[in-house]
Design a protein around this motif. Structure first.
Motif, PDB file in Angstrom:
ATOM      1  N   SER A   1       0.860  -1.190   0.000  1.00 31.61           N
ATOM      2  CA  SER A   1       0.000   0.000   0.000  1.00 31.61           C
ATOM      3  C   SER A   1       0.889   1.231   0.000  1.00 31.61           C
ATOM      4  O   SER A   1       1.358   1.670   1.049  1.00 31.61           O
ATOM      5  CB  SER A   1      -0.921  -0.017   1.218  1.00 31.61           C
ATOM      6  OG  SER A   1      -1.719   1.132   1.245  1.00 31.61           O
ATOM      7  N   GLY A   2       1.148   1.793  -1.180  1.00 34.57           N
ATOM      8  CA  GLY A   2       2.134   2.847  -1.280  1.00 34.57           C
ATOM      9  C   GLY A   2       1.605   4.259  -1.295  1.00 34.57           C
ATOM     10  O   GLY A   2       2.354   5.212  -1.030  1.00 34.57           O
ATOM     11  N   ALA A   3       0.316   4.453  -1.589  1.00 39.72           N
ATOM     12  CA  ALA A   3      -0.209   5.813  -1.762  1.00 39.72           C
ATOM     13  C   ALA A   3      -0.138   6.630  -0.479  1.00 39.72           C
ATOM     14  O   ALA A   3       0.182   7.826  -0.510  1.00 39.72           O
ATOM     15  CB  ALA A   3      -1.644   5.759  -2.275  1.00 39.72           C
ATOM     16  N   ASN A   4      -0.426   6.008   0.661  1.00 38.99           N
ATOM     17  CA  ASN A   4      -0.364   6.759   1.920  1.00 38.99           C
ATOM     18  C   ASN A   4       1.075   7.119   2.283  1.00 38.99           C
ATOM     19  O   ASN A   4       1.349   8.194   2.829  1.00 38.99           O
ATOM     20  CB  ASN A   4      -1.035   5.965   3.052  1.00 38.99           C
ATOM     21  CG  ASN A   4      -0.458   4.581   3.231  1.00 38.99           C
ATOM     22  OD1 ASN A   4       0.168   4.037   2.322  1.00 38.99           O
ATOM     23  ND2 ASN A   4      -0.685   3.981   4.377  1.00 38.99           N
ATOM     24  N   ILE A   5       2.029   6.226   1.933  1.00 32.42           N
ATOM     25  CA  ILE A   5       3.444   6.531   2.162  1.00 32.42           C
ATOM     26  C   ILE A   5       3.865   7.711   1.304  1.00 32.42           C
ATOM     27  O   ILE A   5       4.540   8.643   1.762  1.00 32.42           O
ATOM     28  CB  ILE A   5       4.320   5.296   1.852  1.00 32.42           C
ATOM     29  CG1 ILE A   5       3.954   4.130   2.776  1.00 32.42           C
ATOM     30  CG2 ILE A   5       5.805   5.642   1.961  1.00 32.42           C
ATOM     31  CD1 ILE A   5       4.620   2.822   2.405  1.00 32.42           C
ATOM     32  N   LEU A   6       3.446   7.687   0.050  1.00 32.49           N
ATOM     33  CA  LEU A   6       3.730   8.793  -0.869  1.00 32.49           C
ATOM     34  C   LEU A   6       3.196  10.106  -0.318  1.00 32.49           C
ATOM     35  O   LEU A   6       3.911  11.114  -0.272  1.00 32.49           O
ATOM     36  CB  LEU A   6       3.096   8.498  -2.235  1.00 32.49           C
ATOM     37  CG  LEU A   6       3.014   9.662  -3.236  1.00 32.49           C
ATOM     38  CD1 LEU A   6       4.407  10.149  -3.612  1.00 32.49           C
ATOM     39  CD2 LEU A   6       2.229   9.229  -4.471  1.00 32.49           C
ATOM     40  N   ALA A   7       1.931  10.115   0.112  1.00 30.23           N
ATOM     41  CA  ALA A   7       1.311  11.347   0.606  1.00 30.23           C
ATOM     42  C   ALA A   7       2.031  11.880   1.841  1.00 30.23           C
ATOM     43  O   ALA A   7       2.279  13.091   1.958  1.00 30.23           O
ATOM     44  CB  ALA A   7      -0.165  11.091   0.925  1.00 30.23           C
ATOM     45  N   GLU A   8       2.382  10.991   2.758  1.00 35.24           N
ATOM     46  CA  GLU A   8       3.088  11.422   3.965  1.00 35.24           C
ATOM     47  C   GLU A   8       4.451  12.025   3.620  1.00 35.24           C
ATOM     48  O   GLU A   8       4.858  13.045   4.199  1.00 35.24           O
ATOM     49  CB  GLU A   8       3.268  10.236   4.920  1.00 35.24           C
ATOM     50  CG  GLU A   8       1.987   9.764   5.594  1.00 35.24           C
ATOM     51  CD  GLU A   8       1.461  10.754   6.624  1.00 35.24           C
ATOM     52  OE1 GLU A   8       2.221  11.646   7.053  1.00 35.24           O
ATOM     53  OE2 GLU A   8       0.281  10.640   6.990  1.00 35.24           O
ATOM     54  N   ASN A   9       5.140  11.418   2.669  1.00 32.64           N
ATOM     55  CA  ASN A   9       6.460  11.922   2.306  1.00 32.64           C
ATOM     56  C   ASN A   9       6.378  13.257   1.562  1.00 32.64           C
ATOM     57  O   ASN A   9       7.255  14.108   1.712  1.00 32.64           O
ATOM     58  CB  ASN A   9       7.204  10.878   1.470  1.00 32.64           C
ATOM     59  CG  ASN A   9       7.697   9.713   2.314  1.00 32.64           C
ATOM     60  OD1 ASN A   9       7.856   9.836   3.525  1.00 32.64           O
ATOM     61  ND2 ASN A   9       7.921   8.574   1.698  1.00 32.64           N
ATOM     62  N   VAL A  10       5.339  13.439   0.770  1.00 35.27           N
ATOM     63  CA  VAL A  10       5.130  14.738   0.134  1.00 35.27           C
ATOM     64  C   VAL A  10       4.877  15.798   1.201  1.00 35.27           C
ATOM     65  O   VAL A  10       5.384  16.923   1.128  1.00 35.27           O
ATOM     66  CB  VAL A  10       3.953  14.692  -0.866  1.00 35.27           C
ATOM     67  CG1 VAL A  10       3.589  16.094  -1.352  1.00 35.27           C
ATOM     68  CG2 VAL A  10       4.307  13.806  -2.060  1.00 35.27           C
ATOM     69  N   GLY A  11       4.094  15.422   2.223  1.00 35.38           N
ATOM     70  CA  GLY A  11       3.840  16.348   3.323  1.00 35.38           C
ATOM     71  C   GLY A  11       5.124  16.773   4.027  1.00 35.38           C
ATOM     72  O   GLY A  11       5.318  17.958   4.326  1.00 35.38           O
TER      73      GLY A  11
END
Length: 430
Positions: free
Chosen positions: A262-272
């Protein structure tokens, strides 16, 4: 305001560049192989927009232990030494997808039962790994896919139907490999990360039914619109004349193992985290959205305007990050994708507000049946369009967001990224 908008634009472009260079999310599959010995004979199968990158990591890890393999992808992002790459089409299946699917199926049938199979799956496989069910012509299947994807149905509903119209989906490959040691590595691109839904679940049992597929077509008033052969086939399934897909709890696939990334939440957190370093107060969505383009666009713009009006707990300069998969009810005859349409909706909503910029991005690099990944717009985009005698509302009504963004130079083009998570939206305020 122009200086702020220019700065925001550069930061949003940097977000895209860092994603493409794996700065926010990098697949690392090595942890999934810890139980496998390199002395084993390993076969690699797979389909999806990120499947070549996944297969590349398998070759790096196992080398000569890989006996053979076939991957079906819309592009070749890496040169593979031991695994064949066939190209197919997305989001609609054409003959190349079907031909490649027959080759994969033929290879799967001759894999010895004592050997290990690793199946690499990512979004897009519903079209890339697809053999029409008996009695259904490819153009009839393709028409049905188009009707579903333009109906506003969720990806869960769309794939419930597609799983009952293809000979490769809904656990059928898992059934073929029922006696093998099978490891399915699944990169999620759907809200909820349900392995039955991702790529129409070729290797996992399917809890949906022919009756559910029929009810979905009725719900979206498509039953009379789909080709006659589709109605005949689903009717046979509902009456028991065609076997149902393998069902959960009814299978004894003892040596099957499933790994979901599940990568989308990791992506969003890292963008944040990236935006914090850039001086923004940030807010990252806690979960993926799964609603219409109009609804998520309205929600995003409402949040942004709340920051400006100081009704939010977040102070400007602020960054808002969202991820998920939206649906579009297509009534016009224009060209576009859900990210381009979301961006156009948002541009209209924030028109004339203080400095607000928005990125809406398909992380696979291809938004709908276009050559764009999405768009970057701001609070001046539609004002500029009106000065050019362009009506944003007319383009929106015709579902022609692509040509609007093309005229306004707001299209985002990246090409295939070799990855495939959910869609990403980033909003910068003030």
């Amino acid at each position: 305001m122009k200086e702020k908008l220019h700065k925001q634009h550069l930061i949003l472009e940097e977000v895209v560049d860092k994603f493409i260079s794996n700065g926010f999310f990098e697949m690392n599959l090595s942890s999934f192989f810890s139980g496998l010995e390199t002395s084993e004979k390993i076969w690699v199968l797979g389909a999806g927009k990120a499947s070549v990158e996944m297969a590349y990591q398998l070759e790096e890890h196992f080398g000569s232990a890989i006996k053979d393999g076939i991957i079906i992808s819309p592009n070749k992002t890496h040169k593979l030494d031991r695994i064949q790459v066939f190209t197919g089409t997305h989001p609609y299946p054409y003959q190349d997808s079907v031909s490649a699917s027959y080759e994969l199926w033929k290879l799967a049938r001759r894999i010895p039962k004592e050997d290990t199979v690793v199946f690499c799956l990512s979004g897009g496989a519903s079209s890339l790994f697809c053999i029409p069910a008996n009695g259904i012509e490819l153009d009839e299947l393709r028409k049905t896919y188009k009707l579903l994807l333009n109906s506003g149905a969720s990806i869960h509903e769309v794939n419930a139907v597609r799983k009952h119209l293809s000979e490769t989906s809904g656990g059928k490959l898992g059934q073929l490999l029922s006696d093998n040691n099978l490891i399915s590595i699944v990169l999620s691109d759907v809200p909820g990360d349900d392995p039955e839904i991702i790529g129409s679940g070729p290797t996992v049992p399917d809890s949906s039914t022919f009756k559910a597929a029929f009810q979905i077509l009725k719900k979206y008033r498509l039953w009379e619109e789909v080709p006659h052969s589709i109605r005949i086939y689903l009717s046979k399934g509902m009456h028991g004349d065609v076997d149902e897909n393998p069902k959960p709890g009814h299978q004894e696939w003892k040596n099957h193992h499933l790994k979901v990334i599940s990568g989308a939440n990791i992506l969003a957190e890292n963008v944040g985290k990236f935006l914090v370093k850039k001086g923004f107060n940030t807010q990252v969505a806690s979960k993926a959205y799964n609603i219409s383009v109009k609804k998520i666009s309205k929600d995003i713009c409402s949040d942004a305007i709340s920051v400006l009006s100081k009704k939010s707990g977040l102070k400007a300069p602020a960054g808002l990050i969202y991820f998920g998969e939206s649906t579009v009810d297509v009534t016009g005859d224009g060209k576009g994708g859900r990210n381009q349409e979301l961006a156009l909706n948002a541009a209209i909503s924030v028109e004339g507000q203080h400095a607000i910029s928005l990125l809406s991005f398909a992380t696979d690099g291809i938004d709908g049946p276009t050559d764009a990944a999405g768009a970057i717009v701001n609070s001046e985009t539609t004002l500029k369009a009106r000065k050019l005698k362009l009506s944003p509302e007319d383009y929106l009504q015709q579902n022609d967001s692509y040509h609007f963004h093309e005229k306004m130079n707001t299209l985002l083009r990246t090409g295939h990224t070799g990855n495939n998570l959910m869609d990403l939206q980033v909003v910068l305020i003030g």
